[in-house]
Design a protein around this motif. Structure first.
Motif, mmCIF file in Angstrom:
data_model
loop_
_atom_site.group_PDB
_atom_site.id
_atom_site.type_symbol
_atom_site.label_atom_id
_atom_site.label_comp_id
_atom_site.label_asym_id
_atom_site.label_seq_id
_atom_site.Cartn_x
_atom_site.Cartn_y
_atom_site.Cartn_z
ATOM 1 N N ALA A 1 0.601 -1.307 0.058
ATOM 2 C CA ALA A 1 -0.004 0.088 -0.207
ATOM 3 C C ALA A 1 0.833 1.258 0.067
ATOM 4 O O ALA A 1 1.945 1.228 0.742
ATOM 5 N N LEU A 2 0.452 2.249 -0.730
ATOM 6 C CA LEU A 2 1.036 3.505 -0.914
ATOM 7 C C LEU A 2 0.728 4.515 0.465
ATOM 8 O O LEU A 2 -0.465 4.636 0.475
ATOM 9 N N GLY A 3 1.701 4.541 1.158
ATOM 10 C CA GLY A 3 1.228 5.662 2.379
ATOM 11 C C GLY A 3 2.338 6.874 2.359
ATOM 12 O O GLY A 3 2.755 7.159 1.278
ATOM 13 N N VAL A 4 2.052 7.754 3.478
ATOM 14 C CA VAL A 4 2.933 8.750 3.378
ATOM 15 C C VAL A 4 4.336 8.313 3.467
ATOM 16 O O VAL A 4 4.859 7.519 4.407
ATOM 17 N N ALA A 5 5.467 9.061 2.775
ATOM 18 C CA ALA A 5 6.524 8.662 2.791
ATOM 19 C C ALA A 5 7.502 9.084 3.809
ATOM 20 O O ALA A 5 7.671 9.983 4.189
ATOM 21 N N THR B 1 -6.328 11.732 11.998
ATOM 22 C CA THR B 1 -5.846 11.945 10.855
ATOM 23 C C THR B 1 -5.354 10.423 10.151
ATOM 24 O O THR B 1 -4.839 9.651 10.469
ATOM 25 N N PRO B 2 -6.123 10.222 9.157
ATOM 26 C CA PRO B 2 -5.930 8.814 8.423
ATOM 27 C C PRO B 2 -4.504 8.661 7.502
ATOM 28 O O PRO B 2 -4.079 10.040 7.279
ATOM 29 N N PRO B 3 -3.981 7.712 7.460
ATOM 30 C CA PRO B 3 -2.764 7.436 6.665
ATOM 31 C C PRO B 3 -3.199 7.817 5.260
ATOM 32 O O PRO B 3 -4.311 7.706 4.968
ATOM 33 N N LYS B 4 -2.161 8.066 4.371
ATOM 34 C CA LYS B 4 -2.711 8.244 2.959
ATOM 35 C C LYS B 4 -3.497 7.191 2.366
ATOM 36 O O LYS B 4 -4.277 7.448 1.477
ATOM 37 N N LYS B 5 -3.134 5.930 2.758
ATOM 38 C CA LYS B 5 -3.895 4.892 2.511
ATOM 39 C C LYS B 5 -3.655 3.992 3.401
ATOM 40 O O LYS B 5 -2.608 3.488 3.871
ATOM 41 N N ASP C 1 11.518 2.855 1.943
ATOM 42 C CA ASP C 1 10.679 3.724 2.655
ATOM 43 C C ASP C 1 9.387 3.188 3.286
ATOM 44 O O ASP C 1 8.820 2.215 2.422
ATOM 45 N N VAL C 2 8.917 3.189 4.411
ATOM 46 C CA VAL C 2 7.740 2.653 5.117
ATOM 47 C C VAL C 2 7.070 3.715 5.729
ATOM 48 O O VAL C 2 7.613 4.835 6.568
ATOM 49 N N ASP C 3 5.787 3.477 6.094
ATOM 50 C CA ASP C 3 5.028 4.421 6.645
ATOM 51 C C ASP C 3 4.612 3.316 8.151
ATOM 52 O O ASP C 3 4.143 2.156 7.759
ATOM 53 N N PHE C 4 4.771 4.056 9.339
ATOM 54 C CA PHE C 4 4.204 3.060 10.473
ATOM 55 C C PHE C 4 2.629 3.374 10.693
ATOM 56 O O PHE C 4 2.409 4.615 11.138
#
Length: 229
Positions: free
Chosen positions: A17-21, A93-97, A164-167
């Motif tokens: 899934a694409l999230g906030v970088a 605040t939701p994650p980007k996805k 790159d990961v988003d927690f």
């Protein structure tokens, strides 16, 4: 994430899934900071909920009842957990996805502040990788280690991944979740296993996914973005 594998329409999938970088944490300190955002009692309670639904599916109401007793006690303890925070659902605040398969948020989010309990977390790859690629596998291993509380191993896996990961945090409305579990316990005591399972599914479906910056670090400061250095 491990708390929702039993949701028929919302099984979560590891991976792309694409999230906030965010830069991948480069050491155990960053992973420890992420892990410290979670409530041990909240995590335990939702593990119990998932296992209780498995027990009910396997026609083991006695086993489910024991698990629900533990879940009730864990949620009672969680009411004094310093990980709990007050926020209206509309202010989350939701994650980007969100993770793949996550339940969709309600169309009309409440503006009334409630207590939220961080019950799970997962590193989501922000690059477009195949889950079976070496990097994708390394992130999957990091999440497995995180779920076991092995933060040093999780950090090592993320270093190997070098992506790159988003927690992403999974949070539960504390009072509503406690009410669902208590109701499930009473229904089960009355031999209504279907009703008990439905109540537990409601608890799981009440989970919301948020950006990590919704929850402060243990020192009370926001986590901000992770640095690769």
């Amino acid at each position: 994430m491990k708390k929702f594998a039993l949701l028929p329409a919302a099984a979560l999938m590891m991976g792309t899934a694409l999230g906030v970088a965010h830069a991948a944490p480069s050491n155990g300190r960053a992973v420890n900071r992420d892990f410290a955002k979670l409530s041990a009692d909240g995590s335990r309670a939702f593990d119990d909920i998932a296992m209780a639904r498995t027990a009910l599916a396997n026609n083991d109401p006695a086993g489910a009842a024991k698990l629900l007793t533990d879940a009730n006690n864990a949620l009672t303890r969680a009411k004094s957990d310093n990980k709990v925070f007050m926020k209206a659902e509309a202010q989350l605040t939701p994650p980007k996805k969100a993770p793949a398969g996550a339940p969709a948020p309600s169309a009309s989010a409440s503006t009334q502040p409630v207590a939220w309990l961080p019950v799970d977390g997962e590193y989501i790859v922000t690059e477009d990788l195949e889950p079976t690629s070496p990097k994708g596998s390394a992130v999957a291993s990091a999440n497995t280690s995180l779920n076991k509380g092995q933060t040093a191993q999780a950090a090592q896996n993320l270093q190997v991944a070098a992506v790159d990961v988003d927690f992403v945090l999974a949070i539960a409305p504390l009072d509503a979740s406690a009410g669902d579990v208590y109701r499930a316990s009473n229904l089960l005591a009355g031999k209504d296993t279907k009703g008990a399972d439905s109540a537990l599914q409601e608890a799981q479906n009440s989970i919301r996914f948020v950006s990590e910056d919704m929850v402060g670090s243990p020192d009370g400061q926001g986590s901000g973005k992770k640095s690769a250095h």
